[in-house]
Design an enzyme around this catalytic site. Sequence first.
Site, mmCIF file in Angstrom:
data_model
loop_
_atom_site.group_PDB
_atom_site.id
_atom_site.type_symbol
_atom_site.label_atom_id
_atom_site.label_comp_id
_atom_site.label_asym_id
_atom_site.label_seq_id
_atom_site.Cartn_x
_atom_site.Cartn_y
_atom_site.Cartn_z
ATOM 1 N N GLU A 137 0.812 -1.215 0.000
ATOM 2 C CA GLU A 137 0.000 0.000 0.000
ATOM 3 C C GLU A 137 0.850 1.271 0.000
ATOM 4 O O GLU A 137 0.678 2.153 -0.840
ATOM 5 C CB GLU A 137 -0.930 -0.007 1.213
ATOM 6 C CG GLU A 137 -1.827 1.209 1.300
ATOM 7 C CD GLU A 137 -2.759 1.316 0.102
ATOM 8 O OE1 GLU A 137 -3.536 0.374 -0.139
ATOM 9 O OE2 GLU A 137 -2.689 2.334 -0.610
ATOM 10 N N ASP A 141 1.235 4.303 -2.835
ATOM 11 C CA ASP A 141 0.853 5.677 -2.488
ATOM 12 C C ASP A 141 1.990 6.667 -2.722
ATOM 13 O O ASP A 141 1.799 7.719 -3.344
ATOM 14 C CB ASP A 141 0.445 5.757 -1.004
ATOM 15 C CG ASP A 141 -0.833 4.982 -0.705
ATOM 16 O OD1 ASP A 141 -1.599 4.720 -1.638
ATOM 17 O OD2 ASP A 141 -1.054 4.645 0.480
ATOM 18 N N SER A 162 -6.809 2.083 -4.419
ATOM 19 C CA SER A 162 -5.671 2.523 -3.605
ATOM 20 C C SER A 162 -4.721 3.409 -4.391
ATOM 21 O O SER A 162 -4.017 4.219 -3.802
ATOM 22 C CB SER A 162 -4.870 1.306 -3.154
ATOM 23 O OG SER A 162 -5.402 0.757 -1.997
ATOM 24 N N ASP A 165 -15.470 12.082 -18.963
ATOM 25 C CA ASP A 165 -16.557 11.162 -18.616
ATOM 26 C C ASP A 165 -16.142 9.724 -18.956
ATOM 27 O O ASP A 165 -15.560 9.475 -20.010
ATOM 28 C CB ASP A 165 -17.808 11.562 -19.413
ATOM 29 C CG ASP A 165 -19.077 10.975 -18.815
ATOM 30 O OD1 ASP A 165 -18.990 10.273 -17.779
ATOM 31 O OD2 ASP A 165 -20.148 11.229 -19.392
ATOM 32 N N ASP A 200 -21.912 8.366 -12.527
ATOM 33 C CA ASP A 200 -22.374 6.992 -12.308
ATOM 34 C C ASP A 200 -21.674 6.431 -11.082
ATOM 35 O O ASP A 200 -20.605 6.912 -10.689
ATOM 36 C CB ASP A 200 -22.105 6.129 -13.556
ATOM 37 C CG ASP A 200 -20.637 6.083 -13.906
ATOM 38 O OD1 ASP A 200 -19.865 5.463 -13.155
ATOM 39 O OD2 ASP A 200 -20.234 6.688 -14.932
#
Length: 615
Positions: free
Chosen positions: A292, A296, A530, A573, A594
């Site tokens: 993780e 990041d 993540s 979009d 959405d």
Amino acid sequence: MAFVQKFYRLIALVVLVTTGLPVGAVYQRSVPEGWSLHRRADSDVFLPLKFSLVQSNLDHLDAYLLDVADPRSPNYGKHWSQTKVAETFRPSKASVDAVHAWLAAENGISLHNIQLSRNGDAIHANVTVAEAERLLGAEYNVYRHGETGAERVGCHQGYTLPEHVAKHVDIVWPTVHFRNSAISRRDVSASSLLHVERDSGVTKRPITEAELEATGCDQAVTIDCLRDLYHFDYVPVATDKNTIGVAEFGPNVVLASDLALFFQMYAPERVGQVPTVISIEGGNNSIGSLGEATLDFDLVMGLLNATQEVRQYAVGNVQTEAPVDELLGAFDASFCALEGVEEEGLTDCGDKPIPNVISISYHFNPDFNDPTIVPVVSRQCTEIGKLSLTGITFVASSGDSGVSYGTGQHGCLVNGTLVNGNPVGTFVGQLPASCPYVTAVGATSVAANNTVDEPEVATTEFPSGGGFSNIFARPDWQEAQVSNYLATFAPDYAADIFNRSGRGYPDVAANGWPIVVAESGRFTLSGGTSASAPIFASVITSVNDARIAAGKSTVGWINPALYSEAFAHAFNDVTNGTNPGCQTEGFPAAPGWDPVTGLGTPNFPLLLAAFLALP
Ligand SMILES: *[C@@H]1O[C@H](CO)[C@@H](O)[C@H](O)[C@H]1NC(C)=O
Ligand SMILES: *[C@@H]1O[C@H](CO)[C@@H](O)[C@H](O)[C@H]1NC(C)=O
Ligand SMILES: *[C@@H]1O[C@H](CO)[C@@H](O)[C@H](O)[C@H]1NC(C)=O
Ligand SMILES: *[C@@H]1O[C@H](CO)[C@@H](O)[C@H](O)[C@H]1NC(C)=O
Ligand SMILES: *[C@@H]1O[C@H](CO)[C@@H](O)[C@H](O)[C@H]1NC(C)=O
Ligand SMILES: *[C@@H]1O[C@H](CO)[C@@H](O)[C@H](O)[C@H]1NC(C)=O
Ligand SMILES: *[C@@H]1O[C@H](CO)[C@@H](O)[C@H](O)[C@H]1NC(C)=O
């Protein structure tokens, strides 16, 4: 004297039982997963209780926030001081008096064992287990964690408060809330305290440098791919004033050698740099799981110019009930404990520097109407709103398991109970993404054989998290877009499959697969929402830089602006893809907002221009 007190309290117990006031009862159906009932708690052991008091003016929180965050407001960007926030929401004297009187006058707890927290938001009562059981009509046990052997005291069968007290109290600690509910989205080693299953959706694979050079952004997403996708190339000018932080919980760490390897390839000016560690509750960046934090920091530091310091908020002590509390408490003492009093193990209270943007790629509690969850997550979400009033932006990943809860768990509601393993059932979202004061980020990919110039699609490597909150109602600022989606594009699921009145999320999206990182000394393809959250957080950090340079405020809570007319063209979009879960296809992406990719991915120059046009 002690004898008299004891006697008095015993009388009070009898009154409580015989009059049978199950008001304010909070029940947990069973011992939380991972924990087992070990033994009854010793009755003479001291068990400091914390009564979190109901805050004042919470019914005005949305109005206060919109006043500074609605782009049409004349007060846009005029964020509050922390002092003003603390004063505005401090619990009323009536609440303090009611709980104090109940403890002292009605139940004979001696005055020196009752203390009001420094910020007046909680009352601490230093009582024995026996006294706590009498006060709360509860049975206290010691629970043991199966994997770590950690022990916690709690009362999983619930507790009660008399009506005249219950209306002044949000939560009593520790009671039914004793488990660690932090779950990293990503792989965490078996020794981890976080006790999570590896995300089955994201299988990392190594990639050679030769392959990296030969492949397109559909097969390996580099920093350059992200710059091209979002036209995100920004040289900052206010790095001495601007700040960004990334939260890492528990033993999630990044190696300096991995960062150096990554920067050599993608951000040469960063070689030798590491994030600035801000330790919360003993958190550090020493040993642990790499997945993780590596993702990041490769992304945030790689995307932002080397002159921009990046902070790592390393939250330790993750076995406490809700580790996001530790992060929030570190920013705001009113969310935390009385100084010097150890409860929930919290000691870092309001003493950490607050970043302008904080990126969170973890999920905590599931979002459904469970009486043990709702009070906790409502308070956390409210706190995020209060902190946002001061000009912080909370950015969080939307989850990697589509419309189900939890990476690898795939929980869905069956007859009101969260059942893992992706059963047929009601969709379940997750916190903090579903909190309306958080900007939730879903994940996209460049479709196979496409270039960065073609529209991205929702990820297929894993289903990007999204849907509708079962706890937080849909706010006005997203009403037009969300009701349009529901009317025009939502599948015709039975009424109990998802909550049509809930806050829709994610708000936005960014690439989430297959992201190139340098992990364990080699280049690897990684990802997840993540990745999407820190990418979007980097974009907002650059917006803040430009606004600060222009003499304006940081952007703070951005959701009302993002959904407003002035930002209609600030996103690419995404209209292709779904987010399956709970034995369904989930939701389809569609034109406009959405619940898979939100409003879309950022078009940085247009987003920047829209924010710079605001006061
Ligand atoms: C509670 O009271 C006991 C007995 O006076 C004392 O030993 C203990 O330190 C107190 N705990 C807290 C948290 O104040
Ligand atoms: C870092 O934290 C871990 C717990 O996560 C602890 O075991 C370790 O001793 C700490 N290391 C340092 C250098 O503080
Ligand atoms: C980083 O910013 C400095 C100016 O502060 C600039 O000279 C340099 O080119 C920038 N680096 C990149 C990679 O944009
Ligand atoms: C859910 O409840 C219904 C009706 O009460 C029952 O028929 C069904 O078997 C239950 N399903 C499960 C999985 O427990
Ligand atoms: C959606 O994307 C997939 C590739 O992921 C592609 O095969 C398909 O044609 C696309 N559909 C539309 C309607 O663009
Ligand atoms: C992408 O291109 C490769 C090589 O030309 C081809 O084998 C593959 O089928 C293509 N994939 C898609 C989804 O079009
Ligand atoms: C649906 O969401 C609303 C909040 O908008 C909540 O009050 C309600 O309890 C939810 N319904 C269910 C069945 O979870």
